[in-house]
Design a protein around this motif. Structure first.
Motif, PDB file in Angstrom:
ATOM      1  N   ARG A 138     -22.055  37.123  58.245  1.00 55.95           N
ATOM      2  CA  ARG A 138     -22.394  35.899  57.522  1.00 55.95           C
ATOM      3  C   ARG A 138     -23.763  35.411  57.980  1.00 55.95           C
ATOM      4  O   ARG A 138     -23.965  35.147  59.165  1.00 55.95           O
ATOM      5  CB  ARG A 138     -21.326  34.853  57.844  1.00 55.95           C
ATOM      6  CG  ARG A 138     -21.436  33.611  57.021  1.00 55.95           C
ATOM      7  CD  ARG A 138     -20.589  32.501  57.659  1.00 55.95           C
ATOM      8  NE  ARG A 138     -21.089  31.229  57.176  1.00 55.95           N
ATOM      9  CZ  ARG A 138     -20.523  30.562  56.184  1.00 55.95           C
ATOM     10  NH1 ARG A 138     -19.445  31.022  55.627  1.00 55.95           N
ATOM     11  NH2 ARG A 138     -21.030  29.423  55.777  1.00 55.95           N
TER      12      ARG A 138
ATOM     13  N   ASP B  52     -26.879  32.871  58.632  1.00 55.01           N
ATOM     14  CA  ASP B  52     -26.918  31.445  58.971  1.00 55.01           C
ATOM     15  C   ASP B  52     -27.218  30.616  57.730  1.00 55.01           C
ATOM     16  O   ASP B  52     -26.588  29.606  57.467  1.00 55.01           O
ATOM     17  CB  ASP B  52     -28.018  31.173  60.013  1.00 55.01           C
ATOM     18  CG  ASP B  52     -27.657  31.772  61.363  1.00 55.01           C
ATOM     19  OD1 ASP B  52     -26.460  32.044  61.572  1.00 55.01           O
ATOM     20  OD2 ASP B  52     -28.567  31.962  62.187  1.00 55.01           O
ATOM     21  N   GLU B  53     -28.232  31.082  56.993  1.00 57.32           N
ATOM     22  CA  GLU B  53     -28.685  30.317  55.840  1.00 57.32           C
ATOM     23  C   GLU B  53     -29.161  31.258  54.767  1.00 57.32           C
ATOM     24  O   GLU B  53     -29.566  32.385  55.060  1.00 57.32           O
ATOM     25  CB  GLU B  53     -29.901  29.460  56.238  1.00 57.32           C
ATOM     26  CG  GLU B  53     -29.576  28.041  56.621  1.00 57.32           C
ATOM     27  CD  GLU B  53     -30.873  27.338  56.963  1.00 57.32           C
ATOM     28  OE1 GLU B  53     -31.557  26.935  56.027  1.00 57.32           O
ATOM     29  OE2 GLU B  53     -31.191  27.251  58.168  1.00 57.32           O
TER      30      GLU B  53
ATOM     31  N   GLN C 288     -29.182  32.813  50.576  1.00 64.09           N
ATOM     32  CA  GLN C 288     -28.499  33.022  49.321  1.00 64.09           C
ATOM     33  C   GLN C 288     -28.573  34.485  48.949  1.00 64.09           C
ATOM     34  O   GLN C 288     -29.605  35.133  49.125  1.00 64.09           O
ATOM     35  CB  GLN C 288     -29.192  32.122  48.306  1.00 64.09           C
ATOM     36  CG  GLN C 288     -28.967  32.407  46.878  1.00 64.09           C
ATOM     37  CD  GLN C 288     -29.287  31.161  46.067  1.00 64.09           C
ATOM     38  OE1 GLN C 288     -28.784  30.078  46.331  1.00 64.09           O
ATOM     39  NE2 GLN C 288     -30.157  31.309  45.097  1.00 64.09           N
TER      40      GLN C 288
ATOM     41  N   PHE D 272     -23.247  34.745  48.103  1.00 62.50           N
ATOM     42  CA  PHE D 272     -23.333  33.894  49.271  1.00 62.50           C
ATOM     43  C   PHE D 272     -24.369  32.825  49.017  1.00 62.50           C
ATOM     44  O   PHE D 272     -25.438  33.083  48.473  1.00 62.50           O
ATOM     45  CB  PHE D 272     -23.730  34.705  50.511  1.00 62.50           C
ATOM     46  CG  PHE D 272     -23.973  33.857  51.723  1.00 62.50           C
ATOM     47  CD1 PHE D 272     -22.915  33.426  52.512  1.00 62.50           C
ATOM     48  CD2 PHE D 272     -25.265  33.450  52.063  1.00 62.50           C
ATOM     49  CE1 PHE D 272     -23.135  32.624  53.619  1.00 62.50           C
ATOM     50  CE2 PHE D 272     -25.485  32.644  53.165  1.00 62.50           C
ATOM     51  CZ  PHE D 272     -24.416  32.237  53.953  1.00 62.50           C
ATOM     52  N   SER D 273     -24.036  31.615  49.402  1.00 59.48           N
ATOM     53  CA  SER D 273     -25.011  30.536  49.330  1.00 59.48           C
ATOM     54  C   SER D 273     -24.629  29.493  50.355  1.00 59.48           C
ATOM     55  O   SER D 273     -23.554  28.901  50.286  1.00 59.48           O
ATOM     56  CB  SER D 273     -25.031  29.925  47.928  1.00 59.48           C
ATOM     57  OG  SER D 273     -25.743  28.704  47.983  1.00 59.48           O
ATOM     58  N   SER D 274     -25.513  29.310  51.324  1.00 62.87           N
ATOM     59  CA  SER D 274     -25.185  28.330  52.363  1.00 62.87           C
ATOM     60  C   SER D 274     -25.254  26.919  51.791  1.00 62.87           C
ATOM     61  O   SER D 274     -24.513  26.039  52.215  1.00 62.87           O
ATOM     62  CB  SER D 274     -26.133  28.484  53.551  1.00 62.87           C
ATOM     63  OG  SER D 274     -27.477  28.451  53.127  1.00 62.87           O
ATOM     64  N   ASP D 275     -26.107  26.721  50.782  1.00 67.59           N
ATOM     65  CA  ASP D 275     -26.219  25.392  50.183  1.00 67.59           C
ATOM     66  C   ASP D 275     -24.964  25.039  49.391  1.00 67.59           C
ATOM     67  O   ASP D 275     -24.430  23.946  49.502  1.00 67.59           O
ATOM     68  CB  ASP D 275     -27.440  25.325  49.243  1.00 67.59           C
ATOM     69  CG  ASP D 275     -28.741  25.478  50.017  1.00 67.59           C
ATOM     70  OD1 ASP D 275     -28.709  25.232  51.247  1.00 67.59           O
ATOM     71  OD2 ASP D 275     -29.753  25.860  49.422  1.00 67.59           O
ATOM     72  N   ALA D 276     -24.499  25.987  48.591  1.00 72.27           N
ATOM     73  CA  ALA D 276     -23.347  25.717  47.742  1.00 72.27           C
ATOM     74  C   ALA D 276     -22.025  25.965  48.472  1.00 72.27           C
ATOM     75  O   ALA D 276     -20.949  25.738  47.927  1.00 72.27           O
ATOM     76  CB  ALA D 276     -23.417  26.577  46.486  1.00 72.27           C
ATOM     77  N   GLY D 277     -22.115  26.462  49.703  1.00 66.24           N
ATOM     78  CA  GLY D 277     -20.891  26.731  50.461  1.00 66.24           C
ATOM     79  C   GLY D 277     -20.090  27.891  49.886  1.00 66.24           C
ATOM     80  O   GLY D 277     -18.872  27.907  49.933  1.00 66.24           O
ATOM     81  N   ILE D 278     -20.805  28.871  49.326  1.00 66.06           N
ATOM     82  CA  ILE D 278     -20.128  30.045  48.759  1.00 66.06           C
ATOM     83  C   ILE D 278     -20.270  31.212  49.725  1.00 66.06           C
ATOM     84  O   ILE D 278     -21.354  31.455  50.249  1.00 66.06           O
ATOM     85  CB  ILE D 278     -20.746  30.423  47.396  1.00 66.06           C
ATOM     86  CG1 ILE D 278     -20.517  29.298  46.388  1.00 66.06           C
ATOM     87  CG2 ILE D 278     -20.174  31.746  46.886  1.00 66.06           C
ATOM     88  CD1 ILE D 278     -21.283  29.484  45.091  1.00 66.06           C
ATOM     89  N   ASP D 279     -19.181  31.892  49.991  1.00 65.81           N
ATOM     90  CA  ASP D 279     -19.233  33.092  50.833  1.00 65.81           C
ATOM     91  C   ASP D 279     -18.080  33.998  50.416  1.00 65.81           C
ATOM     92  O   ASP D 279     -16.991  33.917  50.957  1.00 65.81           O
ATOM     93  CB  ASP D 279     -19.134  32.717  52.313  1.00 65.81           C
ATOM     94  CG  ASP D 279     -19.297  33.934  53.210  1.00 65.81           C
ATOM     95  OD1 ASP D 279     -19.728  34.989  52.709  1.00 65.81           O
ATOM     96  OD2 ASP D 279     -18.967  33.829  54.407  1.00 65.81           O
TER      97      ASP D 279
END
Lengths: 225, 359
Positions: free
Chosen positions: B48, B50-51, B53, B62-69
């Protein structure tokens, strides 16, 4: 050699206790084996030590601790009674005693088995569409099967031989908690019990050999498949 | 299209990548420790970031902003590792079907038969992985990944554990996958020759950073790129066509565009097309046609470009295709080389490596 009915009772009880001992310690053994093999977390060393404690403690001490914790007047005695589980002077108590004593053996073997599985195989399985649980059962546990089997056998054998913790925790009650070792001990304390003790000694050897052969067969199958 | 914008710290290593791949096949090239495998693991969902997309064909993985993983099993990204990692408790066929069985019918793109035929593994189906050779195992691993119908295939040095002969036999299969099956490939390697047999599109990764990105021949001479490529031994890869072979003389005559070349004897029929590799260091430049040398090849061309990197010059010569020759500053000065000059490239037959056949 003729085996009298009271011996059959002892043998039957011993096998039942050993069977349930394996049954009860297998799920936590597999879970903790996986946890210790695959995960890092604070307190891991403590948990590891705690799980191995029965291996180094004299069984008599383990039995006494069980009495203090789970006996009728023990710390959890009231709770156990309230859910209708009476352990003292009952064969279920013998299961608990031998499961606790045999648990480190089971755990070590399972853990080694899981550590022997290349974690990258699990990653491959994930990329091929397997969720974590499915990966665990179809890949990890499947490949660790020889270790799990060996652990189950060790726990089974340890349970058949359990004496100290059992006699302290659940006493030596005919038909309830008198397993083979306790029966041999009882016979040896009787003036003419030598031949009866010898019979059980032979039975004990035979049962152990059969269990050993069975596990060897099973682990070979597991390796081949 | 694959869009990567990732920033990740691990101890004192920082991975910072912001690239977009639009091509059928893109290679990630870089020295070991550059973060290539980490990057692949992130795309697959095994690590995963850290930050950042990760987006593939407009689907956010994956998007750390949207909280998608998305977990790996829901990304539909095939992954072929350096080691084949076949399941040892399953037969070849069961290995192949492992991913297929977990792929919904609507998403399945290939039949087992098709993949088995493509990779030529039909005779192996009943066997256990431990009884296969290295090349066979890697082909099965490839088939297993394909049958899960991935929308992107990650390959992390899939040929690194194979010897040269096996490598050249696997690469055609990879080209099949890229061209015929239409599965985009992201291919990690530290071998330029291997990459160029598959694609010209590269992402150059160094110490966690994408230092360059695009057409290999366009970026190869950039200041940050060249030293990395040179460290691996810069190689020209030429597509050639066999004209005739002479076992007694020890040479095979090939055609390279308009030019003729002699390469070490190889047992390939006339008309077969293959790749030949020439290291930039092994090319001698001459102003005039030279006689009386043991060198068997003289290619005539014009200087396209002279790039100056760390006291070495890479001279690109147009001999039909681009050919890179590495010479010293002094040599460039002594010959008075200028862009557009007529020049002869001298190449020893035995400095030419024979690569795999093209399809």
């Amino acid at each position: 050699m003729i085996v009298p009915t009271e011996d059959w009772q002892v043998i039957g009880l011993s096998l039942r206790v050993a069977f349930f001992c394996v049954l009860c310690s297998l799920p936590p053994g597999v879970f903790l084996g996986w946890l210790l093999a695959r995960r890092e977390f604070p307190g891991k060393i403590l948990l590891d030590g705690l799980c191995h404690l029965p291996l180094v403690l004299p069984p008599v001490v383990t039995g006494y601790l069980l009495l203090v914790l789970c006996g009728r007047r023990g710390v959890f005695g009231g709770f156990l009674e309230s859910i209708g589980l009476q352990l003292a002077f009952d064969w279920k108590g013998a299961v608990v005693a031998s499961a606790v004593v045999g648990f480190p053996l089971m755990l070590r073997s399972v853990r080694l088995g899981i550590e022997g599985v290349d974690p990258r195989l699990e990653r491959v399985a994930r990329t091929l569409g397997c969720g974590p649980m499915r990966t665990f059962f179809t890949v990890t546990l499947r490949l660790a099967a020889p270790g799990v089997l060996a652990g189950a056998l060790l726990a089974f054998a340890r349970s058949l031989g359990e004496f100290g913790a059992t006699i302290i925790f659940v006493s030596n009650i005919e038909g309830q908690t008198r397993t083979i070792p306790l029966a041999i001990y009882t016979f040896l304390n009787q003036p003419d019990g030598d031949s009866a003790a010898l019979r059980l000694v032979v039975v004990s050897v035979v049962v152990s050999l059969v269990a050993l052969a069975g596990s060897e067969w099973a682990s070979r199958r597991a390796r081949r498949r | 299209m694959l869009e990567l914008r990732i920033s990740h710290r691990l101890n004192d290593f920082t991975l910072n990548v912001d690239v977009q791949c639009r091509y059928q096949a893109t290679a990630i090239f870089g020295p070991s420790g550059a973060g290539k495998t980490t990057l692949m693991n992130m795309i697959a969902g095994l690590v995963r970031p850290d930050e950042g997309q990760i987006v593939i064909d407009d689907e956010v993985l994956f998007s750390s902003d949207a909280g998608i993983d998305l977990p790996p099993e829901r990304r539909r990204i095939g992954y072929v590792f350096q080691d084949d990692l076949l399941f040892p408790h399953l037969s070849v066929e069961e290995n192949l079907r492992f991913g297929l069985a977990r792929t919904p019918l609507a998403q399945r793109r290939f039949e087992v038969d098709l993949v088995v035929e493509l990779l030529e593994i039909s005779s192996l189906l009943g066997r256990r992985p431990q009884y296969l050779s290295g090349g066979e195992r890697q082909r099965v691993a490839l088939g297993r990944a394909l049958l899960a119908s991935p929308r992107l295939l990650l390959m992390d040095e899939p040929l690194a554990s194979l010897d040269q002969g096996l490598k050249s036999r696997i690469i055609p299969y990879l080209r099949h996958i890229r061209s015929d099956l239409g599965i985009p490939i992201l291919y990690v390697s530290h071998s330029v020759a291997e990459i160029l047999e598959l694609t010209g599109q590269v992402i150059i990764l160094d110490r966690g950073r994408a230092v360059a990105h695009g057409d290999f021949f366009r970026i190869a001479h950039e200041a940050e790129v060249l030293p990395l490529i040179e460290a691996q031994g810069f190689e020209n890869v030429l597509p050639v066509e066999v004209v005739s072979s002479d076992a007694g003389a020890g040479v095979t005559h090939v055609r390279y565009g308009e030019q003729a070349l002699k390469i070490p004897y190889c047992d390939r029929p006339a008309g077969s097309r293959l790749f030949a590799g020439i290291r930039a260091d092994d090319i001698i430049l001459a102003r005039e046609r030279v006689e009386g040398l043991s060198v068997r090849n003289t290619l005539e061309g014009r200087v396209l470009e002279i790039s100056d990197v760390e006291s070495k010059e890479l001279v690109y010569v147009d001999v039909g295709h681009r050919l890179a020759a590495k010479v010293t500053h002094e040599a460039v000065a002594a010959l008075g080389l200028q862009v557009g000059d007529r020049i002869y490239c001298l190449i020893k037959t035995h400095s030419i490596r024979i690569g795999p056949e093209m399809e």
